[in-house]
Design a protein around this motif. Structure first.
Motif, PDB file in Angstrom:
ATOM      1  N   THR A   1       0.840  -1.205   0.000  1.00 18.39           N
ATOM      2  CA  THR A   1       0.000   0.000   0.000  1.00 18.39           C
ATOM      3  C   THR A   1       0.871   1.249   0.000  1.00 18.39           C
ATOM      4  O   THR A   1       0.529   2.252  -0.628  1.00 18.39           O
ATOM      5  N   GLY A   2       1.990   1.183   0.706  1.00 19.88           N
ATOM      6  CA  GLY A   2       2.904   2.322   0.747  1.00 19.88           C
ATOM      7  C   GLY A   2       3.398   2.715  -0.624  1.00 19.88           C
ATOM      8  O   GLY A   2       3.497   3.907  -0.950  1.00 19.88           O
ATOM      9  N   THR A   3       3.696   1.721  -1.464  1.00 19.00           N
ATOM     10  CA  THR A   3       4.177   2.042  -2.808  1.00 19.00           C
ATOM     11  C   THR A   3       3.069   2.615  -3.686  1.00 19.00           C
ATOM     12  O   THR A   3       3.338   3.366  -4.619  1.00 19.00           O
ATOM     13  N   LEU A   4       1.825   2.260  -3.396  1.00 24.58           N
ATOM     14  CA  LEU A   4       0.710   2.879  -4.123  1.00 24.58           C
ATOM     15  C   LEU A   4       0.680   4.385  -3.863  1.00 24.58           C
ATOM     16  O   LEU A   4       0.358   5.182  -4.754  1.00 24.58           O
ATOM     17  N   ILE A   5       1.029   4.765  -2.625  1.00 25.33           N
ATOM     18  CA  ILE A   5       1.032   6.186  -2.249  1.00 25.33           C
ATOM     19  C   ILE A   5       2.255   6.903  -2.812  1.00 25.33           C
ATOM     20  O   ILE A   5       2.138   7.976  -3.416  1.00 25.33           O
TER      21      ILE A   5
ATOM     22  N   TYR B   1       4.722   9.553   3.059  1.00 26.68           N
ATOM     23  CA  TYR B   1       3.329   9.680   3.470  1.00 26.68           C
ATOM     24  C   TYR B   1       2.668   8.358   3.833  1.00 26.68           C
ATOM     25  O   TYR B   1       1.580   8.345   4.421  1.00 26.68           O
ATOM     26  N   TYR B   2       3.295   7.233   3.473  1.00 24.89           N
ATOM     27  CA  TYR B   2       2.687   5.970   3.880  1.00 24.89           C
ATOM     28  C   TYR B   2       2.830   5.763   5.390  1.00 24.89           C
ATOM     29  O   TYR B   2       2.223   4.847   5.948  1.00 24.89           O
ATOM     30  N   TYR B   3       3.620   6.571   6.051  1.00 25.06           N
ATOM     31  CA  TYR B   3       3.640   6.585   7.521  1.00 25.06           C
ATOM     32  C   TYR B   3       2.456   7.410   8.042  1.00 25.06           C
ATOM     33  O   TYR B   3       1.707   6.971   8.909  1.00 25.06           O
ATOM     34  N   THR B   4       2.323   8.601   7.521  1.00 26.08           N
ATOM     35  CA  THR B   4       1.286   9.524   7.996  1.00 26.08           C
ATOM     36  C   THR B   4      -0.114   9.003   7.686  1.00 26.08           C
ATOM     37  O   THR B   4      -1.002   9.011   8.553  1.00 26.08           O
ATOM     38  N   VAL B   5      -0.315   8.560   6.453  1.00 21.20           N
ATOM     39  CA  VAL B   5      -1.627   8.052   6.053  1.00 21.20           C
ATOM     40  C   VAL B   5      -1.988   6.812   6.867  1.00 21.20           C
ATOM     41  O   VAL B   5      -3.159   6.592   7.189  1.00 21.20           O
ATOM     42  N   ALA B   6      -0.981   6.013   7.217  1.00 20.50           N
ATOM     43  CA  ALA B   6      -1.244   4.827   8.043  1.00 20.50           C
ATOM     44  C   ALA B   6      -1.810   5.221   9.398  1.00 20.50           C
ATOM     45  O   ALA B   6      -2.764   4.600   9.895  1.00 20.50           O
ATOM     46  N   ASP B   7      -1.245   6.257  10.017  1.00 25.99           N
ATOM     47  CA  ASP B   7      -1.749   6.700  11.328  1.00 25.99           C
ATOM     48  C   ASP B   7      -3.145   7.290  11.214  1.00 25.99           C
ATOM     49  O   ASP B   7      -4.003   7.059  12.076  1.00 25.99           O
TER      50      ASP B   7
ATOM     51  N   ILE C   1      -6.273  -4.803   5.368  1.00 25.07           N
ATOM     52  CA  ILE C   1      -5.427  -5.128   4.215  1.00 25.07           C
ATOM     53  C   ILE C   1      -4.633  -3.900   3.785  1.00 25.07           C
ATOM     54  O   ILE C   1      -3.424  -3.977   3.526  1.00 25.07           O
ATOM     55  N   LEU C   2      -5.297  -2.752   3.735  1.00 20.96           N
ATOM     56  CA  LEU C   2      -4.619  -1.520   3.339  1.00 20.96           C
ATOM     57  C   LEU C   2      -3.610  -1.076   4.393  1.00 20.96           C
ATOM     58  O   LEU C   2      -2.474  -0.710   4.062  1.00 20.96           O
ATOM     59  N   LEU C   3      -3.998  -1.109   5.649  1.00 18.57           N
ATOM     60  CA  LEU C   3      -3.130  -0.594   6.716  1.00 18.57           C
ATOM     61  C   LEU C   3      -1.909  -1.472   6.942  1.00 18.57           C
ATOM     62  O   LEU C   3      -0.798  -0.963   7.151  1.00 18.57           O
ATOM     63  N   VAL C   4      -2.075  -2.769   6.900  1.00 13.82           N
ATOM     64  CA  VAL C   4      -0.952  -3.680   7.100  1.00 13.82           C
ATOM     65  C   VAL C   4       0.107  -3.487   6.013  1.00 13.82           C
ATOM     66  O   VAL C   4       1.311  -3.647   6.251  1.00 13.82           O
ATOM     67  N   GLY C   5      -0.328  -3.112   4.824  1.00 10.73           N
ATOM     68  CA  GLY C   5       0.596  -2.909   3.711  1.00 10.73           C
ATOM     69  C   GLY C   5       1.231  -1.536   3.672  1.00 10.73           C
ATOM     70  O   GLY C   5       1.961  -1.215   2.728  1.00 10.73           O
ATOM     71  N   MET C   6       0.986  -0.711   4.695  1.00 12.05           N
ATOM     72  CA  MET C   6       1.557   0.637   4.731  1.00 12.05           C
ATOM     73  C   MET C   6       3.015   0.629   5.165  1.00 12.05           C
ATOM     74  O   MET C   6       3.877   1.216   4.523  1.00 12.05           O
ATOM     75  N   ASN C   7       3.297  -0.014   6.291  1.00  9.37           N
ATOM     76  CA  ASN C   7       4.652  -0.031   6.843  1.00  9.37           C
ATOM     77  C   ASN C   7       4.729  -1.118   7.902  1.00  9.37           C
ATOM     78  O   ASN C   7       3.706  -1.615   8.379  1.00  9.37           O
ATOM     79  N   GLU C   8       5.960  -1.486   8.284  1.00  6.22           N
ATOM     80  CA  GLU C   8       6.141  -2.614   9.187  1.00  6.22           C
ATOM     81  C   GLU C   8       5.707  -2.321  10.613  1.00  6.22           C
ATOM     82  O   GLU C   8       5.355  -3.243  11.368  1.00  6.22           O
ATOM     83  N   TYR C   9       5.682  -1.060  11.021  1.00  3.98           N
ATOM     84  CA  TYR C   9       5.287  -0.730  12.395  1.00  3.98           C
ATOM     85  C   TYR C   9       3.780  -0.898  12.575  1.00  3.98           C
ATOM     86  O   TYR C   9       3.324  -1.517  13.540  1.00  3.98           O
TER      87      TYR C   9
END
Length: 474
Positions: A72-76, A150-156, A186-194
């Motif tokens: 998901t992070g790479t989509l962003i 932004y895949y960190y920020t959008v994840a939060d 599914i979307l959130l897990v694919g954002m980042n490892e944290y």
């Protein structure tokens, strides 16, 4: 008489809301204002070039195989405005994120409290959470102003909406709710490892302890846990993760050292938690009366998510916090980068809040302990602490300084001048003036490297690849 008029004015709910609006505006003003001077930097150029060369979906495949399992992070990161030759997008994006960030906190608080608090109390709760999070971020620039991150920020932000939705529907979860939450997972897990670590553990814990408590398998919770685990494994085992770890960027023999990873994860988690502890403790003085009010105003089956033994809740919180650091130490033998620490601090804040409420509900339910429902004189202590924190905190001071001194504006002018010079020069090798203005709010610190356009020898030279030229700094 004058003091009486002030007291009467303050007790008016409409006037309190006006104060909250002013507080939110004051808090966000410098961060929104400096957004107009944001410019693409470092990896933004690499991702732009990759999408242009490979196409949007070709880019996803390339990064999945060679760099990252954050599907998901790479989509962003592939939506860089520079792909469309737009520099304006880099200024609009942080403004949008900041506004949505505020709304997400308000949505979360309303759902967490099931609207049992007044509008003033709900707004104050959300404001204090936002205030604490902004103050405790180790790096503002990489969280709000660096597009690739932004895949960190959008994840939060997505996490706040996810839990808000879960709390709102927890007493009666339907199939539609499960479907929506599975999609969100599914979307959130694919954002980042944290985010992955926290959601996989929390969803698994929810299933396990719910089944133990009710003495039967909770199928809805099991579905959530399996979805989180399945896509967590998919992300972790992506070939790109292995390729990055073995790329030579982290040439240390301590990689994959179990004892080293376990020890340092523990030490670093304690170290960073103690940094947040003073603010969290003062925040608790406000949370305790709120929790007591919610307990007294609850109806049947409300706040079921808070009726959990505090020993279990605290154990899960501590375990998640500890394991947040393990993937970084295991794969690269280093602590998380500052952007990753922002996410860990975010989860620390949410976990602390949740456990405070769990403890209060448990104390009042099991031991019939009488707990105050008003902050009382402690509100002046809390107010003074947050006022001092605001005046002395680096994130708030640097934002105002970057804005009022004109540092952010001058940086923007330097970047425009640099870009025009490169575009108008036909030579392959170009001498680029070093940046004289470094606004910490919107530009990530990089030591002796150029924080906007690093050279080929340092940080992969994304700007050089994008412009097709070699930079020398003078």
């Amino acid at each position: 008489m004058k003091n009486m008029r002030i007291s009467t004015w303050f007790k008016n709910p409409d006037n309190r809301l006006i104060l909250l609006i002013l507080a939110f505006s004051t808090l966000l003003l410098p961060f929104i204002a400096v957004s107009f001077f944001t410019f693409p930097s470092t990896d933004d150029y690499c991702h732009t070039l990759a999408v242009k060369d490979l196409g949007y979906w070709g880019y996803q495949e390339h990064y999945w195989k060679t760099w990252s399992g954050r599907y998901t992070g790479t989509l962003i990161s592939a939506t860089q405005p520079l792909i469309y030759e737009s520099y304006t997008g880099y200024k609009i994006a942080p403004i949008v994120l900041l506004i949505v960030y505020v709304h997400a906190f308000i949505y979360f608080v309303r759902a967490f409290t099931l609207d049992k608090l007044t509008r003033w109390q709900t707004g104050l709760f959300a404001f204090l959470l936002l205030f604490t999070m902004l103050a405790e971020m180790p790096v503002i620039s990489g969280y709000f102003y660096w597009y690739t991150g932004y895949y960190y920020t959008v994840a939060d932000i997505g996490t706040l909406y996810f839990f808000g939705y879960l709390f709102r529907n927890y007493s009666k979860i339907s199939r539609t709710n499960i479907a929506a939450m599975c999609f969100a997972l599914i979307l959130l897990v694919g954002m980042n490892e944290y985010t992955l670590v926290w959601l996989v553990i929390l969803s698994g814990s929810l299933f396990f302890f719910s089944s133990i408590t009710r003495k039967r398998i909770q199928w809805k919770e099991l579905i959530l846990a399996l979805v989180a685990l399945t896509f967590g494994i998919l992300s972790v085992t992506a070939p790109g993760n292995f390729a990055r770890a073995e790329s030579g960027l982290y040439p240390t023999p301590l990689k994959y050292d179990l004892l080293f990873s376990l020890k340092n994860s523990f030490l670093w988690s304690i170290h960073n938690f103690t940094k947040m502890a003073p603010t969290l403790c003062l925040l608790t003085l406000v949370l305790i009366p709120y929790a007591a009010r919610m307990y007294h105003s609850r109806q049947k089956n409300e706040f079921r998510f808070l009726f959990i033994h505090p020993a279990i809740s605290i154990l899960i919180f501590a375990g998640c916090l500890y394991l947040s650091y393990f993937p970084s130490y295991w794969s690269i033998a280093e602590p998380p980068n500052l952007r990753g620490q922002c996410i860990i601090n975010f989860w620390t804040l949410l976990g602390w809040i949740f456990n405070v409420f769990v403890l209060i509900f448990w104390a009042m339910e099991k031991h019939d302990i009488k707990i105050i429902t008003h902050v009382g004189v402690y509100k002046w202590v809390v107010g003074l602490y947050f006022l001092l924190l605001y005046s002395g905190n680096f994130n708030y001071r640097s934002a105002w300084s970057d804005l009022l001194t004109g540092r952010a504006k001058r940086y923007h002018e330097e970047m425009i001048s640099r870009t025009e010079m490169v575009l108008n020069t036909k030579d392959y090798q170009i001498y680029v003036p070093k940046l004289k203005n470094l606004p910490y709010t919107i530009l990530m610190p990089t030591g002796d490297m150029d924080p906007a356009w690093a050279s080929v020898e340092k940080n992969n030279g994304c700007a050089e690849w994008y412009f097709g030229k070699k930079f020398f700094y003078k």
